[in-house]
Design an enzyme around this catalytic site. Structure first.
Site, PDB file in Angstrom:
ATOM      1  CG  HIS A 270      -0.269   0.487   2.564  1.00  0.00           C
ATOM      2  ND1 HIS A 270      -1.096   1.238   3.476  1.00  0.00           N
ATOM      3  CD2 HIS A 270       0.806   0.001   3.040  1.00  0.00           C
ATOM      4  CE1 HIS A 270      -0.263   1.309   4.485  1.00  0.00           C
ATOM      5  NE2 HIS A 270       0.919   0.507   4.184  1.00  0.00           N
TER       6      HIS A 270
ATOM      7  CB  CYS B  75       2.993   3.058   6.128  1.00  0.00           C
ATOM      8  SG  CYS B  75       2.959   1.180   6.854  1.00  0.00           S
TER       9      CYS B  75
ATOM     10  CD  GLN C 285      -6.778   1.592  10.613  1.00  0.00           C
ATOM     11  OE1 GLN C 285      -7.451   2.201  10.299  1.00  0.00           O
ATOM     12  NE2 GLN C 285      -5.644   1.820  11.094  1.00  0.00           N
TER      13      GLN C 285
ATOM     14  CB  SER D 238      -3.759   4.532   8.988  1.00  0.00           C
ATOM     15  OG  SER D 238      -3.828   3.563  10.217  1.00  0.00           O
TER      16      SER D 238
ATOM     17  CG  HIS E 177      -4.519   3.085   3.263  1.00  0.00           C
ATOM     18  ND1 HIS E 177      -3.527   2.584   3.941  1.00  0.00           N
ATOM     19  CD2 HIS E 177      -5.458   3.376   4.049  1.00  0.00           C
ATOM     20  CE1 HIS E 177      -3.885   2.787   5.027  1.00  0.00           C
ATOM     21  NE2 HIS E 177      -5.143   3.223   5.153  1.00  0.00           N
TER      22      HIS E 177
END
Length: 117
Positions: free
Chosen positions: A13, A67, A85, A108, A111
């Site tokens: 991702h 990330c 998630q 977060s 993505h």
């Protein structure tokens, strides 16, 4: 068509955080995140254009993703249901191998997901 019997996927991702993200100041890039959700979406749209122009997903992830997986080209490895998630998991499990998602918003950030397994 989604395979309801699928128990694991492998995915990479690209994550762009925004000020409303979970832990916005805990970015892999070690700089404060000041962009809005709209700006993160615009950034992901630019990434989609780069991918459409032939750039490699892994290269862009290494350059931009916020990330820790960026160091591995965005690779999160193989994971099962319940490990990520919910929004991210749903997005990853809905993809076919080799397919890249549209923008997925999770706690977060925003993505793009590439399923490889």
């Amino acid at each position: 068509m989604v395979d309801r019997n699928l128990t694991q996927v492998g995915a990479k991702h690209i994550l762009l955080k925004h000020t409303g993200s979970r832990n916005p100041n805990d970015s892999y890039r070690k700089r404060p995140v000041t962009r809005s959700l709209d700006e993160a979406m615009a950034g992901i749209n630019q990434v989609q254009k780069r991918l459409a122009a032939g750039e490699r997903f892994e290269d862009i992830a290494g350059q931009l993703s916020e990330c820790g997986s960026a160091a591995q080209g965005g690779d999160l490895g193989v994971f099962g249901r319940g490990a990520m998630q919910r929004q991210f998991e749903d997005g990853a499990f809905a993809l076919s191998v080799g397919q890249v998602s549209g923008p997925i918003v999770s706690d977060s950030g925003v993505h793009l997901i590439l399923r490889y397994q």
